[in-house]
Design a protein around this motif. Structure first.
Motif, PDB file in Angstrom:
ATOM      1  N   LEU A  71       0.828  -1.212   0.000  1.00 54.31           N
ATOM      2  CA  LEU A  71       0.000   0.000   0.000  1.00 54.31           C
ATOM      3  C   LEU A  71       0.859   1.258   0.000  1.00 54.31           C
ATOM      4  CD1 LEU A  71      -2.823   1.110  -0.003  1.00 54.31           C
ATOM      5  CD2 LEU A  71      -2.842   1.011   2.475  1.00 54.31           C
ATOM      6  N   SER A  72       1.921   1.275   0.883  1.00 51.08           N
ATOM      7  CA  SER A  72       2.823   2.436   0.915  1.00 51.08           C
ATOM      8  C   SER A  72       3.468   2.629  -0.449  1.00 51.08           C
ATOM      9  CB  SER A  72       3.923   2.240   1.950  1.00 51.08           C
ATOM     10  OG  SER A  72       3.373   2.025   3.202  1.00 51.08           O
ATOM     11  N   ALA A  73       3.857   1.512  -1.101  1.00 45.72           N
ATOM     12  CA  ALA A  73       4.519   1.594  -2.400  1.00 45.72           C
ATOM     13  C   ALA A  73       3.579   2.214  -3.438  1.00 45.72           C
ATOM     14  CB  ALA A  73       4.960   0.210  -2.842  1.00 45.72           C
ATOM     15  N   LEU A  74       2.331   1.772  -3.448  1.00 48.97           N
ATOM     16  CA  LEU A  74       1.357   2.347  -4.393  1.00 48.97           C
ATOM     17  C   LEU A  74       1.204   3.852  -4.163  1.00 48.97           C
ATOM     18  CD1 LEU A  74      -1.291  -0.498  -4.254  1.00 48.97           C
ATOM     19  CD2 LEU A  74      -0.119   0.257  -6.333  1.00 48.97           C
ATOM     20  N   THR A  75       1.093   4.221  -2.873  1.00 48.96           N
ATOM     21  CA  THR A  75       0.917   5.640  -2.532  1.00 48.96           C
ATOM     22  C   THR A  75       2.115   6.460  -3.015  1.00 48.96           C
ATOM     23  OG1 THR A  75      -0.134   4.821  -0.534  1.00 48.96           O
ATOM     24  CG2 THR A  75       0.283   7.164  -0.619  1.00 48.96           C
ATOM     25  N   LEU A  76       3.346   5.912  -2.777  1.00 43.43           N
ATOM     26  CA  LEU A  76       4.553   6.652  -3.171  1.00 43.43           C
ATOM     27  C   LEU A  76       4.690   6.752  -4.685  1.00 43.43           C
ATOM     28  CD1 LEU A  76       7.007   5.139  -0.526  1.00 43.43           C
ATOM     29  CD2 LEU A  76       6.484   7.572  -0.735  1.00 43.43           C
ATOM     30  N   CYS A  77       4.102   5.787  -5.425  1.00 45.34           N
ATOM     31  CA  CYS A  77       4.267   5.765  -6.889  1.00 45.34           C
ATOM     32  C   CYS A  77       3.103   6.409  -7.636  1.00 45.34           C
ATOM     33  CB  CYS A  77       4.435   4.320  -7.369  1.00 45.34           C
ATOM     34  SG  CYS A  77       5.949   3.570  -6.752  1.00 45.34           S
ATOM     35  N   GLU A  78       2.148   6.994  -6.904  1.00 45.05           N
ATOM     36  CA  GLU A  78       0.931   7.529  -7.536  1.00 45.05           C
ATOM     37  C   GLU A  78       1.212   8.460  -8.717  1.00 45.05           C
ATOM     38  OE1 GLU A  78      -1.288   9.378  -4.429  1.00 45.05           O
ATOM     39  OE2 GLU A  78      -2.145   7.504  -3.704  1.00 45.05           O
ATOM     40  N   LYS A  79       2.252   9.294  -8.566  1.00 44.71           N
ATOM     41  CA  LYS A  79       2.444  10.352  -9.587  1.00 44.71           C
ATOM     42  C   LYS A  79       3.207   9.850 -10.817  1.00 44.71           C
ATOM     43  CE  LYS A  79       2.009  14.470  -6.734  1.00 44.71           C
ATOM     44  NZ  LYS A  79       2.364  14.241  -5.325  1.00 44.71           N
ATOM     45  N   ASP A  80       3.665   8.583 -10.802  1.00 45.57           N
ATOM     46  CA  ASP A  80       4.424   8.064 -11.935  1.00 45.57           C
ATOM     47  C   ASP A  80       3.729   6.816 -12.466  1.00 45.57           C
ATOM     48  OD1 ASP A  80       6.561   6.127 -13.079  1.00 45.57           O
ATOM     49  OD2 ASP A  80       7.587   8.072 -13.100  1.00 45.57           O
TER      50      ASP A  80
END
Length: 987
Positions: A769-778
């Motif tokens: 979940l953290s990974a998805l959140t951190l990658c939202e803009k790319d």
């Protein structure tokens, strides 16, 4: 002339009326030998009225009428006058005196009475005979009562202070050469020995409390002082010896070292240097707090060399004898005193305490000259062994008896004797107890009185020198908590006294010279190149030396402090025992490796020393490097290194000026070391440490942040890296704090995304979940993260994790992906018939609502999964009800047509759900009936009513339900009362 009587008036106060007291005082050979006062005050000290009358007599002798003793006056009277005198006396005091007068008259008239056997009669106003004892009046009963009271208060209500002031009183009496000093000490000791807590502590095997231990120590030290009185009579000494032995043999008598026997040599033996001190503890003699005083009774003052030392400042050897070795003088002809050091210092303390300050000073100077000579000889010995010792890297040479923390406090005693001679004060008062004086004493240089040419020394510089020598002595850590604690306490007391000295050029020169000697002193110095593994650490001492030297000789200050950073007992752990817990070193040979009870304190002192150096080295990259290396090499506790990192950060970032980059980098480096040390061990402060590290790296700048993001796997767990580190680095606050331009922002974001994907691969459950959140803009990174989740879903993830990510996907506008994840989550779930309050129910309802809103196909796909996973009738009927209320496909997925019609329960996919719900109700009913109690009957009937609602959704539902009820009545006919209720409600 030997009896003083008078009346003392105490003026009225706001609350008390004026009072008058009758006082009588007897005295003999300039001493008050007894007192009585009408105030009835009970105290070991005289009441104010006795003092007032005595002072009046001293200050106004001519106002006090001097009379002959009463016997002389009576002698001058004739028969009639005597009769008149007695009758008037009886009349004046008839109530008090008449019974006594009658008794005496009877005895005098009886020829064989005792009174008639004695010639003459007593006279209280006449002096004592020349052979009579004459000593100051001491109310013994009062002393007993007060000590008993203070002891019973067990250290509360300031009783420890009171007892210390009684000890101070004893010292004062000794100094005034008042023979009551020893008497008062005897009375105090008797009460101490009668303390009921002693036998209690002994039975329970617990140590005496800290406060009480210190009082016993002072008691023991005072007895050493008493028996070493240079002018006491032999019979006095043998009387004290008998008493001390009697007390020492009592089994409740406290031991010298707190808990168990000690291997210290006898007070009268000189110290032998040897490594074989692992005698069996059973063979050790029992040493009590009185042992040293008992041994002290063997010492005398008759030695002619000693007599000459203490009686003259100008005692030197004849110049023609100054060639070659001598045990009595050094090469300058100054006298030496070669006695076991603590014993020699006990003599000094005795001289000082018994009011011989000049003699005490002379002996002190002789002892210091002896110590200097020993220091020189030890240096020469070391020069010969240096190569061999340095190759071995350790030494077996050490002192078994340290002077710091020693029961006789030798160093403190010499230091006090010397500084007292230099105090700038009217009254050259003795420092008795550690009473917190508000203003520090002021000292001046007083030249040493000596017969040799070289007399540019002062008693003050000698005081500093001997304190440094004693503190720098290499010595083995004593055994037992109390003895170890005492070492720390005594060291702190000496340092506190040293800090009172203003370091002028003379003292700075002494300081430098002694520090150089300590550094070069080899195994005889605690700061030498090689030390014994169990040597008492020098951190506290070195911290004082470092701060004192820094303004005058920075290189020497650093050299010394860096040398002192070591803590060898932690370097080479014992061959056995749990190495992961160096705080409890227990080894194969217990007598060789004592347990270090104060290790925690010692490690914190090591940390303090490092912190002091870091603060001083701010801005000096070279010095900071060496200090950092010393920290990394010598400090083994992560929490202490973390504290140092925090200290360095605080000093590097003052609120009112710019940050210091040199120190900031040190803070960061220490922080990184802590991260590596605690990565694989459990540490309750770990989250705090991780957050702090990110803050520190942010202060250092963008390169530091990039670096920790790129090397995350050696510093953080995947969860920490994503949820704390990357999340903080990407936060709005960090961007603002660093005022980054676009390329820098992009670089950081790219590093954070790479980290996020690596963490998601390594630990998908906790990081997806953290990974998805951190990658939202790319877009690409986000797709990669999603793929990692899908790959991990079938094996490594729980339904809770999958539902959470599914909801996140719906929230982000990916309903079909959310549906896919929710479907995967359903396959991991299993809800039994009675789990109608399970936390996953909300997720199931949400997943069905999502599928329903997406359309008939999605609903058709999820219902078989629901039927397979959920066996709870109420949950199934809730889903069924929700699905029949509105038409499916209301989410309006582009490119899909929506009929807008409600779904029928007769057709797929709801038909399958209805059947499953009915069958769940039937199964649940049977399950509930197997063990139902009458108080649940009402609830059960309501449950059947709910079941009927579901049955009725089917075409032939009412027939099915009727059959179901008949069936129940048949099977459970034994439950008559319940079946009656079923009939009433359902026919």
């Amino acid at each position: 002339g030997f009896h003083l009587s008078g009346t003392v008036t105490e003026p009225a106060t706001a609350t008390e009326p004026e009072m008058t007291y009758k006082v009588a005082i007897s005295f003999d050979r300039c001493k008050i030998t007894s007192v009585t006062c009408g105030c009835g005050n009970k105290d070991i000290f005289y009441c104010a009225h006795v003092v007032a009358l005595s002072l009046y007599r001293i200050r106004k002798p001519d106002q006090v009428k001097l009379r002959l003793p009463i016997s002389e006056t009576l002698f001058q009277m004739n028969r009639d006058q005597l009769q008149k005198f007695v009758q008037y006396l009886i009349t004046a005091h008839h109530t008090e005196v008449l019974p006594t007068a009658q008794k005496l008259a009877d005895e005098i008239l009886s020829s064989n009475s005792e009174i008639n056997q004695v010639h003459g009669a007593p006279d209280p106003t006449a002096g004592a005979s020349i052979d009579d004892e004459n000593c100051w009046h001491l109310d013994e009963e009062q002393v007993r009562e007060q000590v008993k009271l203070f002891l019973s208060q067990g250290g509360y209500y300031g009783s420890g202070k009171q007892l210390n002031s009684m000890f101070a009183k004893v010292r004062e009496m000794l100094r005034m050469r008042d023979s009551n000093g020893a008497r008062m000490l005897t009375l105090i000791t008797e009460q101490f020995m009668a303390d009921p807590r002693l036998s209690l502590w002994r039975q329970q095997g617990t140590g005496i409390t800290e406060k009480c231990r210190q009082l016993w120590d002072e008691l023991g030290a005072l007895w050493v002082c008493v028996v070493l009185n240079p002018h006491c009579k032999l019979e006095e000494k043998s009387c004290w010896l008998r008493q001390l032995r009697k007390w020492g043999e009592m089994d409740v008598c406290p031991l010298e070292d707190g808990n168990y026997g000690n291997e210290l040599p006898n007070i009268t033996n000189a110290l032998t240097q040897s490594s074989g001190h692992s005698q069996d503890s059973l063979a050790r003699p029992r040493r009590t707090v009185f042992t040293r005083a008992i041994e002290g009774c063997d010492l005398h003052w008759q030695d002619s060399h000693l007599q000459r030392i203490i009686s003259s400042d100008f005692y030197v050897s004849p110049s023609y004898q100054r060639e070659g070795e001598s045990l009595l003088f050094n090469s300058q002809g100054q006298p030496l005193w070669l006695e076991h050091v603590p014993t020699a210092c006990a003599r000094v303390d005795a001289l000082r305490s018994h009011g011989y300050p000049r003699e005490a000073l002379r002996l002190t100077v002789a002892i210091i000259n002896t110590l200097r000579l020993q220091q020189q000889r030890q240096l020469e010995i070391y020069k010969h062994q240096k190569k061999e010792l340095l190759q071995r890297g350790a030494t077996t040479i050490t002192n078994l008896e340290g002077w710091v923390g020693h029961p006789l406090n030798p160093i403190g005693c010499l230091f006090l004797t010397l500084t007292e001679a230099c105090r700038l004060e009217e009254e050259n008062c003795l420092e008795i107890s550690d009473a917190g004086d508000s203003k520090p004493p002021v000292y001046q240089h007083v030249p040493v009185m000596t017969g040799s040419q070289d007399s540019d020394e002062s008693y003050l510089s000698l005081a500093l020198e001997v304190a440094l020598m004693g503190m720098g002595q290499q010595r083995v850590m004593p055994e037992g908590l109390y003895a170890q604690d005492k070492v720390c306490r005594n060291e702190e007391q000496i340092i506190a006294r040293l800090q009172d000295l203003e370091l002028d050029p003379v003292l700075v020169q002494t300081l430098r010279k002694q520090c150089i000697l300590l550094l070069e002193g080899g195994p005889f110095s605690g700061l030498g190149e090689v030390i014994h593994r169990e040597s008492v650490p020098m951190h506290t001492f070195a911290k004082y030396l470092f701060s004192a030297l820094l303004p005058h000789d920075a290189d020497l200050a650093y050299k010394l402090a860096l040398r002192a950073m070591r803590l060898p007992v932690l370097e080479t752990t014992a061959p056995s025992g749990d190495v992961t817990h160096p705080h409890h070193l227990v080894s194969v040979v217990p007598s060789r490796y004592p347990r270090w009870f104060t290790l925690g304190h010692l490690e914190s002192q090591q940390c303090e020393l490092a912190s002091t150096m870091l603060t001083a080295a701010k801005g000096d990259m070279l010095r900071l490097r060496t200090v950092l290396e010393a920290i990394q090499k010598n400090i083994h506790s992560s929490s202490l290194i973390f504290k140092l990192a925090q200290d360095a950060f605080k000093i590097a970032t003052p609120a009112d000026s710019n940050s210091d980059t040199t120190l900031l980098n040190v803070a960061l480096e220490l922080g990184l070391q802590v991260m590596r040390m605690t990565l694989s061990t459990l540490n309750w402060r770990r989250r705090e440490m991780v957050r702090w590290l990110v803050t520190c790296a942010t202060e250092v700048g963008v390169r530091a942040l990039v670096s920790i993001l790129q090397s995350w796997y050696s510093l953080f767990t995947p969860t920490e890296a994503t949820s704390i580190v990357a999340a903080t680095v990407m936060s709005h606050n960090t961007i603002l704090r660093l005022s980054l331009d676009y390329p820098q922002r992009e670089e950081l974001a790219s590093c954070a995304r790479t980290l996020a994907l690596q963490c998601a691969m390594k630990d998908p459950q906790n990081c997806a979940l953290s990974a998805l959140t951190l990658c939202e803009k790319d877009h690409i990174a986000f797709e990669t993260a999603y793929q990692i989740v899908i790959d991990a879903a079938s094996t490594g993830m729980t339904y809770t994790q999958l539902f959470t990510i599914a909801r996140y996907m719906e929230h982000r506008g990916y309903p079909l992906r959310a549906f896919k994840l929710a479907s995967l989550a359903m396959t991991h779930l299993n809800l039994a018939y009675n789990q109608d309050t399970h936390p996953a129910i909300n997720d199931v309802l949400w997943a069905c609502a999502l599928s329903h809103s997406l359309g008939k196909n999605e609903l058709a796909a999820i219902i078989p999964l629901v039927v397979k996973s959920v066996h709870c009738a109420t949950v199934l009927s809730d889903i069924l009800r929700r699905c029949t209320m509105t038409a499916p496909g209301l989410a309006g997925i582009p490119g899909r047509r929506n009929s807008g019609k409600l779904m029928s329960t007769d057709k797929a996919p709801l038909r399958q759900l209805l059947d499953a719900t009915i069958s769940a109700y039937i199964n649940t009913t049977h399950s509930r009936l197997t063990h139902i109690s009458p108080r649940h009957y009402g609830e059960f009937i309501e449950f059947l009513s709910k079941a009927r609602e579901t049955f009725l959704l089917a075409q032939d539902g009412h027939i099915q339900f009727a059959q179901f009820i008949d069936n129940l009545k048949q099977i459970y006919k034994g439950k008559k009362k319940l079946m009656l209720l079923v009939r009433e409600r359902f026919g």
